[in-house]
Design a protein around this motif. Structure first.
Motif, PDB file in Angstrom:
ATOM      1  N   ASN A  61      18.637  30.493  30.497  1.00 19.16           N
ATOM      2  CA  ASN A  61      18.815  29.689  31.711  1.00 19.16           C
ATOM      3  C   ASN A  61      18.582  28.208  31.438  1.00 19.16           C
ATOM      4  OD1 ASN A  61      19.548  31.839  33.345  1.00 19.16           O
ATOM      5  ND2 ASN A  61      17.440  32.269  33.957  1.00 19.16           N
ATOM      6  N   ASP A  62      17.590  27.892  30.607  1.00 23.59           N
ATOM      7  CA  ASP A  62      17.311  26.487  30.276  1.00 23.59           C
ATOM      8  C   ASP A  62      18.477  25.851  29.530  1.00 23.59           C
ATOM      9  OD1 ASP A  62      14.834  26.582  31.490  1.00 23.59           O
ATOM     10  OD2 ASP A  62      13.730  26.923  29.627  1.00 23.59           O
ATOM     11  N   ASP A  63      19.055  26.582  28.563  1.00 27.93           N
ATOM     12  CA  ASP A  63      20.196  26.049  27.816  1.00 27.93           C
ATOM     13  C   ASP A  63      21.419  25.905  28.721  1.00 27.93           C
ATOM     14  OD1 ASP A  63      18.708  25.803  25.528  1.00 27.93           O
ATOM     15  OD2 ASP A  63      19.529  27.600  24.566  1.00 27.93           O
ATOM     16  N   ARG A  64      21.621  26.876  29.608  1.00 27.49           N
ATOM     17  CA  ARG A  64      22.747  26.808  30.551  1.00 27.49           C
ATOM     18  C   ARG A  64      22.622  25.552  31.411  1.00 27.49           C
ATOM     19  NH1 ARG A  64      22.085  31.500  32.774  1.00 27.49           N
ATOM     20  NH2 ARG A  64      23.362  32.554  31.246  1.00 27.49           N
ATOM     21  N   LYS A  65      21.417  25.296  31.906  1.00 23.43           N
ATOM     22  CA  LYS A  65      21.184  24.111  32.735  1.00 23.43           C
ATOM     23  C   LYS A  65      21.419  22.830  31.935  1.00 23.43           C
ATOM     24  CE  LYS A  65      17.697  21.807  35.611  1.00 23.43           C
ATOM     25  NZ  LYS A  65      18.433  20.598  35.505  1.00 23.43           N
ATOM     26  N   TYR A 124      24.613  18.106  30.998  1.00 23.34           N
ATOM     27  CA  TYR A 124      25.320  17.249  30.049  1.00 23.34           C
ATOM     28  C   TYR A 124      26.711  16.912  30.579  1.00 23.34           C
ATOM     29  CZ  TYR A 124      27.108  15.494  25.609  1.00 23.34           C
ATOM     30  OH  TYR A 124      27.647  14.686  24.628  1.00 23.34           O
ATOM     31  N   ALA A 125      27.411  17.937  31.059  1.00 20.02           N
ATOM     32  CA  ALA A 125      28.770  17.727  31.575  1.00 20.02           C
ATOM     33  C   ALA A 125      28.757  16.910  32.867  1.00 20.02           C
ATOM     34  CB  ALA A 125      29.459  19.071  31.800  1.00 20.02           C
ATOM     35  N   ALA A 169      28.709  19.375  24.822  1.00 17.63           N
ATOM     36  CA  ALA A 169      27.736  20.003  25.714  1.00 17.63           C
ATOM     37  C   ALA A 169      27.092  21.214  25.038  1.00 17.63           C
ATOM     38  CB  ALA A 169      28.406  20.405  27.028  1.00 17.63           C
ATOM     39  N   PHE A 170      27.907  22.047  24.377  1.00 17.01           N
ATOM     40  CA  PHE A 170      27.352  23.216  23.689  1.00 17.01           C
ATOM     41  C   PHE A 170      26.560  22.809  22.447  1.00 17.01           C
ATOM     42  CE2 PHE A 170      30.324  25.565  26.345  1.00 17.01           C
ATOM     43  CZ  PHE A 170      29.514  26.611  26.749  1.00 17.01           C
TER      44      PHE A 170
END
Length: 183
Positions: free
Chosen positions: A28-32, A37-38, A92-93
Motif C-alpha cells: 500500500n505504501d509503494d502504491r501510494k 509521483y504521477a 513512477a515505478f
C-alpha cells in the motif's frame, strides 16, 4: 497532446481497445508513492522531442549496430517538466524500484564448493527507453482486459456487413444517462 499530463477518468477510454496493466504484489505504501509521483506531474507538458527521438531509436534507418544507437541520441529535451506517458509511468515505478523489464545479469558464485550457486542481479533500464508495450509484456504486471472481464459475448456483436433485425439489436445506455436515472 497540447494539454500535457492530465487526470482523466477511465470512462474516457470506454470505447477504445484497452488493457489495464496491474502491478503484482505492490505494498500500500509503494502504491501510494507511485500515485503521488504521477499526481505531482499533472500539468507537465509532453516532450515532443522525446517522442521523435524514441521513434528514431525504435525505427532506425541508419546502419549503426543496436548497442551504439542509444549513444547517438539525447532522448528528450532534458526538461524535468516535460514527459511522455510511458516515461512518466516508468519513473513512477522506478521511484519504488518496481521492475518493468529489467536487464537481468546472472552472477555465478566464486566459491568452488558452491559452483551451482548463482544470483540474478537486476538492472533498471533508463526510463526514457520504455514504451507502452513494455508494460504489456512485463512478467511483473497482470493484464486485465475490461471487455473480457465484463462478460464478453461475441454472438451479441452487431456487425456492419450482416443483416440485422432492428428489434434484436441491443440498445446500450450511456453512463451519463444511467447517472441521470439514478438521481
Amino acid at each position: 497532446m497540447k494539454e500535457g499530463v492530465r487526470a482523466i477518468t477511465l470512462a474516457h477510454y470506454a470505447q477504445m481497445h484497452t488493457r489495464i496493466c496491474r502491478p503484482i504484489g505492490l505494498s500500500n505504501d509503494d502504491r501510494k508513492q507511485i500515485v503521488d509521483y504521477a499526481i505531482a506531474r499533472i500539468g507537465h507538458r509532453y516532450d515532443l522531442k522525446h517522442i521523435f527521438d524514441l521513434l528514431r531509436y525504435l525505427l532506425p534507418t541508419i546502419p549503426v549496430p543496436t548497442r551504439f544507437r542509444r549513444r547517438l541520441l539525447a532522448l528528450g529535451s532534458n526538461d524535468p517538466t516535460r514527459a511522455i506517458c510511458s516515461t512518466l509511468i516508468a519513473q513512477a515505478f522506478e521511484s519504488v524500484r518496481y521492475p518493468i523489464l529489467p536487464e537481468i545479469q546472472r552472477t555465478w558464485s566464486d566459491d568452488l564448493t558452491r559452483a551451482d550457486c548463482y544470483a540474478d542481479i537486476y538492472h533498471i533500464r533508463h526510463h526514457s527507453l520504455f514504451t507502452p508495450r513494455d508494460f504489456d509484456i512485463s512478467p511483473y504486471f497482470d493484464i486485465i482486459k475490461p471487455t473480457i472481464e465484463s462478460g464478453f459475448d461475441y454472438r451479441s456483436l452487431a456487425w456492419s456487413d450482416a443483416m440485422h433485425d432492428p428489434k434484436r439489436i441491443q440498445c446500450e445506455v450511456t453512463e451519463t444517462v444511467k447517472t441521470k436515472e439514478l438521481s
